[in-house]
Scaffold this motif. Structure first.
Motif, PDB file in Angstrom:
ATOM      1  N   ILE A  15      45.214  36.617  39.683  1.00  0.00           N
ATOM      2  CA  ILE A  15      45.775  35.581  38.831  1.00  0.00           C
ATOM      3  C   ILE A  15      45.420  34.242  39.473  1.00  0.00           C
ATOM      4  O   ILE A  15      45.297  34.162  40.694  1.00  0.00           O
ATOM      5  CB  ILE A  15      47.304  35.771  38.669  1.00  0.00           C
ATOM      6  N   GLU A  16      45.198  33.226  38.657  1.00  0.00           N
ATOM      7  CA  GLU A  16      44.840  31.917  39.180  1.00  0.00           C
ATOM      8  C   GLU A  16      45.927  30.903  38.852  1.00  0.00           C
ATOM      9  O   GLU A  16      46.483  30.910  37.756  1.00  0.00           O
ATOM     10  CB  GLU A  16      43.525  31.432  38.565  1.00  0.00           C
ATOM     11  N   TRP A  22      51.471  22.010  29.636  1.00  0.00           N
ATOM     12  CA  TRP A  22      51.212  23.434  29.829  1.00  0.00           C
ATOM     13  C   TRP A  22      51.643  23.975  31.186  1.00  0.00           C
ATOM     14  O   TRP A  22      51.498  25.169  31.457  1.00  0.00           O
ATOM     15  CB  TRP A  22      49.729  23.743  29.604  1.00  0.00           C
ATOM     16  N   PHE A  77      46.466  26.710  39.001  1.00  0.00           N
ATOM     17  CA  PHE A  77      45.869  25.391  39.196  1.00  0.00           C
ATOM     18  C   PHE A  77      47.009  24.426  39.489  1.00  0.00           C
ATOM     19  O   PHE A  77      47.958  24.328  38.700  1.00  0.00           O
ATOM     20  CB  PHE A  77      45.090  24.958  37.950  1.00  0.00           C
ATOM     21  N   GLN A 133      42.426  25.138  42.796  1.00  0.00           N
ATOM     22  CA  GLN A 133      42.467  26.415  42.119  1.00  0.00           C
ATOM     23  C   GLN A 133      42.850  27.445  43.176  1.00  0.00           C
ATOM     24  O   GLN A 133      42.139  27.614  44.167  1.00  0.00           O
ATOM     25  CB  GLN A 133      41.099  26.760  41.526  1.00  0.00           C
ATOM     26  N   LEU A 182      49.372  25.337  36.422  1.00  0.00           N
ATOM     27  CA  LEU A 182      48.789  25.926  35.226  1.00  0.00           C
ATOM     28  C   LEU A 182      48.392  27.341  35.615  1.00  0.00           C
ATOM     29  O   LEU A 182      47.746  27.547  36.644  1.00  0.00           O
ATOM     30  CB  LEU A 182      47.563  25.145  34.766  1.00  0.00           C
ATOM     31  N   VAL A 183      48.804  28.322  34.818  1.00  0.00           N
ATOM     32  CA  VAL A 183      48.559  29.724  35.142  1.00  0.00           C
ATOM     33  C   VAL A 183      47.438  30.256  34.266  1.00  0.00           C
ATOM     34  O   VAL A 183      47.453  30.077  33.047  1.00  0.00           O
ATOM     35  CB  VAL A 183      49.842  30.565  34.934  1.00  0.00           C
ATOM     36  N   SER A 184      46.457  30.904  34.898  1.00  0.00           N
ATOM     37  CA  SER A 184      45.331  31.478  34.179  1.00  0.00           C
ATOM     38  C   SER A 184      45.287  32.974  34.437  1.00  0.00           C
ATOM     39  O   SER A 184      45.183  33.404  35.581  1.00  0.00           O
ATOM     40  CB  SER A 184      44.029  30.834  34.636  1.00  0.00           C
ATOM     41  N   GLY A 185      45.368  33.734  33.369  1.00  0.00           N
ATOM     42  CA  GLY A 185      45.330  35.177  33.502  1.00  0.00           C
ATOM     43  C   GLY A 185      46.686  35.735  33.867  1.00  0.00           C
ATOM     44  O   GLY A 185      47.668  35.013  34.001  1.00  0.00           O
ATOM     45  N   ASP A 186      46.726  37.036  34.009  1.00  0.00           N
ATOM     46  CA  ASP A 186      47.953  37.719  34.376  1.00  0.00           C
ATOM     47  C   ASP A 186      47.567  38.991  35.112  1.00  0.00           C
ATOM     48  O   ASP A 186      46.820  39.814  34.583  1.00  0.00           O
ATOM     49  CB  ASP A 186      48.775  38.059  33.134  1.00  0.00           C
TER      50      ASP A 186
END
Length: 120
Positions: free
Chosen positions: A73-74, A20, A76, A115, A52-56
């Motif tokens: 945006i986060e 991912w 990891f 993070q 790993l990208v979380s949100g936008d």
């Protein structure tokens, strides 16, 4: 309680990032202030890492019926992929040709990942 070997957890983490993860650029910024000219100069060092990208940034915030969008945006990232001494709040993440400022970060309990909380 069953103890899981660190090697197994590390292998699982590698699989997650391989499946991912996306390639981003860790844009390390070094700043120097020159008192004689009262200017700040910046030098940059770029490192390609997998994240790993979380949100936008720009997606609607939950519960606002699209009336408010998030500006965070986060990312990891694995600690081993970062340059020595990173992360730093003066550094930036470049993702999909957009630069994000690191405004906060947290280390995982086992010390293997970070993070990075960022904003455009």
């Amino acid at each position: 309680m069953v103890s899981v070997a660190a090697g197994v957890l590390g292998a699982d983490l590698d699989v997650v990032f391989a499946d991912w993860g996306v390639t981003v650029t860790y844009h390390e910024v070094s700043q120097a202030y020159v008192p004689a000219t009262q200017q700040v100069s910046e030098e940059y060092t770029d490192t390609e890492i997998t994240a790993l990208v979380s949100g936008d940034a720009g997606e609607p915030t939950r519960g606002t019926a699209g009336q408010h969008t998030t500006d965070m945006i986060e990312f990891f990232v694995k600690q081993a992929d970062l340059p020595a001494g990173a992360p730093k709040l003066t550094s930036r993440i470049v993702h999909q040709e957009r630069e994000y400022e690191i405004v906060g970060y947290a280390n995982s309990e086992d010390g293997t990942t970070y993070q990075l909380l960022c904003r455009p």
